[in-house]
Motif scaffolding. Structure first.
Motif, short mmCIF file in Angstrom:
data_model
loop_
_atom_site.label_atom_id
_atom_site.label_comp_id
_atom_site.label_asym_id
_atom_site.label_seq_id
_atom_site.Cartn_x
_atom_site.Cartn_y
_atom_site.Cartn_z
N THR A 173 0.79 -1.23 0.00
CA THR A 173 0.00 0.00 0.00
C THR A 173 0.82 1.28 0.00
O THR A 173 0.24 2.37 -0.09
CB THR A 173 -0.91 0.02 1.23
OG1 THR A 173 -0.11 -0.05 2.44
CG2 THR A 173 -1.87 -1.16 1.22
N HIS A 174 2.16 1.18 0.11
CA HIS A 174 2.96 2.41 0.21
C HIS A 174 2.82 3.32 -1.02
O HIS A 174 2.78 4.56 -0.85
CB HIS A 174 4.43 2.07 0.44
CG HIS A 174 5.25 3.26 0.84
ND1 HIS A 174 5.20 3.82 2.10
CD2 HIS A 174 6.12 4.02 0.13
CE1 HIS A 174 6.01 4.86 2.16
NE2 HIS A 174 6.59 5.00 0.98
N PRO A 175 2.77 2.82 -2.25
CA PRO A 175 2.55 3.74 -3.38
C PRO A 175 1.24 4.53 -3.25
O PRO A 175 1.21 5.73 -3.56
CB PRO A 175 2.51 2.79 -4.59
CG PRO A 175 3.33 1.62 -4.17
CD PRO A 175 3.05 1.44 -2.72
N LEU A 176 0.17 3.89 -2.80
CA LEU A 176 -1.08 4.62 -2.59
C LEU A 176 -0.92 5.68 -1.50
O LEU A 176 -1.46 6.79 -1.62
CB LEU A 176 -2.20 3.64 -2.21
CG LEU A 176 -2.64 2.64 -3.28
CD1 LEU A 176 -3.70 1.70 -2.71
CD2 LEU A 176 -3.19 3.37 -4.50
N ASP A 177 -0.18 5.33 -0.45
CA ASP A 177 0.04 6.30 0.63
C ASP A 177 0.86 7.49 0.14
O ASP A 177 0.61 8.63 0.55
CB ASP A 177 0.74 5.60 1.79
CG ASP A 177 0.93 6.51 2.99
OD1 ASP A 177 -0.06 6.78 3.68
OD2 ASP A 177 2.08 6.97 3.21
N THR A 178 1.83 7.24 -0.73
CA THR A 178 2.63 8.33 -1.28
C THR A 178 1.77 9.27 -2.12
O THR A 178 1.86 10.50 -1.98
CB THR A 178 3.78 7.77 -2.15
OG1 THR A 178 4.62 6.94 -1.34
CG2 THR A 178 4.60 8.90 -2.74
N LEU A 179 0.92 8.73 -2.96
CA LEU A 179 0.02 9.56 -3.77
C LEU A 179 -0.93 10.35 -2.88
O LEU A 179 -1.19 11.54 -3.12
CB LEU A 179 -0.77 8.69 -4.75
CG LEU A 179 0.05 7.93 -5.80
CD1 LEU A 179 -0.87 7.08 -6.67
CD2 LEU A 179 0.83 8.90 -6.68
N LYS A 180 -1.46 9.69 -1.85
CA LYS A 180 -2.38 10.37 -0.93
C LYS A 180 -1.69 11.53 -0.23
O LYS A 180 -2.24 12.64 -0.13
CB LYS A 180 -2.90 9.35 0.08
CG LYS A 180 -3.91 9.88 1.09
CD LYS A 180 -3.26 10.37 2.38
CE LYS A 180 -2.46 9.29 3.08
NZ LYS A 180 -1.85 9.83 4.36
N THR A 181 -0.46 11.31 0.23
CA THR A 181 0.27 12.35 0.94
C THR A 181 0.58 13.53 0.04
O THR A 181 0.42 14.70 0.45
CB THR A 181 1.58 11.77 1.51
OG1 THR A 181 1.28 10.72 2.42
CG2 THR A 181 2.39 12.84 2.22
N ILE A 183 -9.22 11.37 0.12
CA ILE A 183 -9.92 10.46 1.02
C ILE A 183 -10.10 9.07 0.40
O ILE A 183 -9.98 8.05 1.10
CB ILE A 183 -11.29 11.06 1.43
CG1 ILE A 183 -11.98 10.14 2.46
CG2 ILE A 183 -12.18 11.31 0.22
CD1 ILE A 183 -13.22 10.75 3.05
N TRP A 184 -10.36 9.02 -0.91
CA TRP A 184 -10.58 7.71 -1.55
C TRP A 184 -9.29 6.90 -1.58
O TRP A 184 -9.32 5.67 -1.41
CB TRP A 184 -11.14 7.89 -2.95
CG TRP A 184 -12.46 8.58 -2.96
CD1 TRP A 184 -12.75 9.82 -3.45
CD2 TRP A 184 -13.70 8.05 -2.45
NE1 TRP A 184 -14.08 10.11 -3.26
CE2 TRP A 184 -14.69 9.04 -2.66
CE3 TRP A 184 -14.06 6.85 -1.84
CZ2 TRP A 184 -16.02 8.84 -2.27
CZ3 TRP A 184 -15.37 6.66 -1.46
CH2 TRP A 184 -16.33 7.65 -1.67
N LEU A 185 -8.17 7.57 -1.79
CA LEU A 185 -6.89 6.86 -1.76
C LEU A 185 -6.60 6.32 -0.37
O LEU A 185 -6.12 5.20 -0.22
CB LEU A 185 -5.76 7.80 -2.20
CG LEU A 185 -5.61 8.03 -3.70
CD1 LEU A 185 -4.59 9.12 -3.96
CD2 LEU A 185 -5.22 6.75 -4.40
N ARG A 186 -6.91 7.10 0.66
CA ARG A 186 -6.65 6.62 2.02
C ARG A 186 -7.59 5.48 2.39
O ARG A 186 -7.19 4.53 3.08
CB ARG A 186 -6.79 7.76 3.02
CG ARG A 186 -6.43 7.32 4.44
CD ARG A 186 -6.13 8.49 5.33
NE ARG A 186 -5.76 8.01 6.66
CZ ARG A 186 -6.59 7.96 7.70
NH1 ARG A 186 -7.84 8.37 7.56
NH2 ARG A 186 -6.18 7.50 8.86
#
Length: 378
Positions: A28-36, A350-353
């Motif tokens: 999930t880290h790539p999604l977290d990077t995009l979210k951040t 929010i959707w990414l998180r």
């Protein structure tokens, strides 16, 4: 022999837990990077979209940029989840003490989760600070000549106050021009001015966040208190997240047990006779609960990210204390650590998180059960 067996069981569960957290973070880290990046890059203009941020990261740092800060994220999750589940199990054991059935009410899971989330926030906030600043670096284009010695004159004082900061030469020259009408009785005014921390960048402005990303740089420029910047929104976020997560998980778990009891013949007389649910069902329940908890706490996650993305040198913090500076905004914003200027950006990403949290919860719980099944002898 009994002590050896207990130590083996503890080590097996610890290895399974650490491995499952690492796997969940890697997925999930790539999604977290995009979210951040969507959260900290929010402005008054058109909101950033995931495809736009992904293209920017790939053009600057490549696909590897999506995994910037992965090590800090893994350490933070291991310590945070250990605190979360440790406190939760301790409190629920107190609730279950004296009961005939090994049963926890949804309301009790909610209260235990709130307390566990507060402890988790204290444990994981410093790691999240390092992770966020590494993630921001993935979307910043640094020129090839931006080495530390290329555009700045390093003095021992500058190196002591802030490691790795590039001096803004143009702004510094402009500052010297503005000060030129002053008396020049000092034998070396330029060197004397560099002795002051607020002149480090040559403009009086704090350095960019990607210049202050290493632990030593953060501590030397911003102080030890900076490691827990964003603690208030982190505590509120994790308390809400863990409360909703554990209560939702317990609610779904009870529903699955009741459904399983209906299909049993003869009907079970207690919860102990029903037995555990399948690992897949538990993983799905954790994933759904994680997504709902992320949606409920997302605005505080945005406030935390934007707070940690701000560089506040030590001298500014001291001035604020001396002047008794109070954060603007309503009392609830001050109590929860939300800055008034962030009101319009609280639900960005929010959707990414939700996807990140749901997928991570599913992967962590599922891989943990799978690991325990292979590591722990029956």
């Amino acid at each position: 022999m009994e002590d050896l067996l207990k130590n083996h069981l503890f080590a097996a569960h610890a290895i399974a837990a650490a491995g499952s957290v690492t796997l969940g973070t890697a997925v999930t880290h790539p999604l977290d990077t995009l979210k951040t990046l969507i959260q900290v890059g929010a402005g008054s203009g058109k909101p950033l979209v995931a495809a736009q941020v992904l293209g920017g990261v790939r053009s600057i740092t490549g696909d590897l940029g999506l995994y910037y800060g992965f090590g800090w994220s893994t350490l933070g999750r291991i310590s945070g989840l250990a605190a979360r589940f440790g406190v939760y199990e301790l409190l629920t054991a107190f609730y279950k003490d004296g009961r005939e059935d090994n049963y926890v009410h949804v309301s009790e899971a909610l209260l235990a989760g709130i307390a566990a989330g507060a402890v988790e926030a204290v444990m994981s906030t410093p790691f999240e600070l390092f992770k966020l600043r590494a993630q921001v670096t993935a979307a910043v284009h640094l020129p090839a000549s931006s080495s530390v010695t290329a555009n700045q004159v390093n003095t021992p004082v500058i190196a002591r106050f802030m490691h790795g900061c590039t001096l803004d030469k143009k702004a510094w020259d402009h500052t010297i021009e503005l000060l030129s009408p002053l008396s020049k009785k000092h034998p070396n005014m330029v060197s004397a001015l560099k002795e002051y921390p607020w002149m480090l960048t040559g403009s009086g402005r704090p350095p960019a966040v990607y210049d202050v990303k290493r632990p030593l740089s953060i501590i030397s420029l911003e102080g030890w208190n900076a490691l827990w910047r964003g603690l208030r929104p982190s505590v509120v976020r994790d308390s809400i997240f863990c409360g909703v997560f554990f209560s939702g998980w317990q609610f779904l778990h009870i529903g699955m047990l009741e459904q399983k009891a209906i299909e049993m013949n003869p009907p079970p007389r207690s919860i102990e006779e029903i037995g555990p649910v399948s690992p897949l069902a538990a993983s799905l329940a954790a994933g759904v609960s994680g997504s709902l908890a992320a949606a409920a706490s997302h605005c505080f996650d945005t406030a935390k990210s934007r707070s940690q993305c701000t560089v506040v040198p030590k001298y500014v913090s001291i001035e604020r204390k001396l002047l008794r500076w109070k954060q603007p905004g309503y009392w609830i914003e001050r109590a929860s650590g939300i800055h008034p200027s962030d009101r319009n950006y609280l639900f960005r990403g929010i959707w990414l998180r939700m996807a990140c949290s749901g997928l991570a919860s599913f992967a962590i719980v599922g891989s943990y059960f799978l690991s325990v099944e292979h590591l722990v002898p029956r």
